[in-house]
Write a protein that holds these residues in place. Sequence first.
Motif, PDB file in Angstrom:
ATOM      1  N   ASN A 298      41.495  -9.957  -9.928  1.00 11.84           N
ATOM      2  CA  ASN A 298      40.785  -9.779  -8.656  1.00 11.84           C
ATOM      3  C   ASN A 298      41.385  -8.648  -7.831  1.00 11.84           C
ATOM      4  OD1 ASN A 298      39.009 -11.831  -9.210  1.00 11.84           O
ATOM      5  ND2 ASN A 298      40.014 -13.354  -7.917  1.00 11.84           N
ATOM      6  N   ASN A 301      40.162  -4.868  -8.062  1.00 10.16           N
ATOM      7  CA  ASN A 301      38.917  -4.440  -7.393  1.00 10.16           C
ATOM      8  C   ASN A 301      38.094  -3.499  -8.272  1.00 10.16           C
ATOM      9  OD1 ASN A 301      39.445  -5.826  -4.911  1.00 10.16           O
ATOM     10  ND2 ASN A 301      40.915  -4.223  -4.406  1.00 10.16           N
ATOM     11  N   VAL A 310      37.760 -10.829 -13.107  1.00  4.42           N
ATOM     12  CA  VAL A 310      38.212 -11.945 -12.289  1.00  4.42           C
ATOM     13  C   VAL A 310      39.562 -12.440 -12.809  1.00  4.42           C
ATOM     14  CG1 VAL A 310      35.902 -12.696 -11.604  1.00  4.42           C
ATOM     15  CG2 VAL A 310      36.865 -13.538 -13.741  1.00  4.42           C
ATOM     16  N   ASP A 311      40.298 -13.162 -11.945  1.00  3.03           N
ATOM     17  CA  ASP A 311      41.601 -13.701 -12.324  1.00  3.03           C
ATOM     18  C   ASP A 311      41.487 -14.542 -13.599  1.00  3.03           C
ATOM     19  OD1 ASP A 311      42.675 -12.478 -10.149  1.00  3.03           O
ATOM     20  OD2 ASP A 311      42.996 -14.303  -8.983  1.00  3.03           O
TER      21      ASP A 311
END
Length: 416
Positions: A298, A301, A310-311
């Motif tokens: 995350n 960006n 995403v994480d």
Amino acid sequence: MKIKYITLYTFLLIVSSKVYAQSNALSSSPYSLYGLGLTNDIGTGKINGLGKSGIAIPSSTFINNSNPASFGAIPKNSFFYDFGFKGETNTSAEGGSSNSNITANFSNIGIAFPINEKSGFGVTLIPFTSVGYTISGIESYIEGSSDLFVTTIDGEGGINDLKINYGYALTNKFRLGLTLSALFGKITETETNYILTNSINSILIEEDNRYSGVRLGAGFQYDITTDTSIGGIINLPTTLGGDAEGTTTVSTSSVYEVIETDSDLDDFKLPLELGFGLQTKIKEAFTVSLDYKKSFWNNTNQSDQIGTFVDQDFFGAGLQFKSRSNQSKFFNRLEYRAGFNYDNGNIEIDNTRISNSALNFGIGVPLKHNSSSMINFSYSYGNKGTISNGLIKENYHLFSINLSLEGIWFQKRKIN
């Protein structure tokens, strides 16, 4: 950089297209289309049969590339080698259709040795990501025309990780380590467009995308007791720079033209990664290992043309059995392993993650008595993705062989 007009609309065509293996590709997965490709899930030594868990395991009998601190446990006079190969078969399913592929490739090479009684050094070369896909049968009409063109897109290559590890034992129980990774590689993308008019015309776009950069990391291991150890790692965020060289070939009945292009690629960001591990013995013959890692995508960006990064969370668990009775017998020196690993994926498409899970089995076959030399075999059965939301579910069988050898340096031969 992906060929610019692969949009979400194109992706909906992709998921219903056939994906074929490339003879010289490191991967044969449709999910290698994202980012810089699929992240490598193959380790050194016995790690592959233990659910990819090894953060707390010392490099006392083999090269453990999971944690640089483990190199502080290399025995005096030992010199370790590790050569790995892998083969994979996978089946990609979407709707009522499926396609099968086979690939086989080098997986790693490494050496490690002690510098003195308290420290060790190692170098490994492992694929960091791999790319291998073919998207065929994409049909579109030229805007403002009734002419139809058919597109095929191929991708192959990947990023390599040349890793230098150094481990130091502050005490008999506590080890620290540093790692430096040189990341480099090339991803080749080829797009072929056939325009179906009265005669067949074609546009061929070939692009070589080269990336490079360095990454720093560190780790620790602590032996709580003689039977239990813990460990931790950190890999710092970094940026890979890239450049592209491409050619566009236009071929019609009246024109043949080749256009060459050079450009800079957008930087690709790798996230901060933290990991923790545990290893403990149970009733002497059994050893349990557990790992957890988190990658903070995350914070980068950045987005792929199709999804968002995403994480990512990774869980790995392994169990090893080795008999403690009569070690002069060959079968009592075999090591039997089983494991499980799961990660929830680092890419999200329409609120759906591309997760991956696998069951692992392995066996270690000793090559010589009174030596750590061993052939490590492993097998994994797993799956990626889902058939919901128009995506692809991929089932795979992964086989690996690691030849883990120990040489003895500077030891005087005893004369009876």
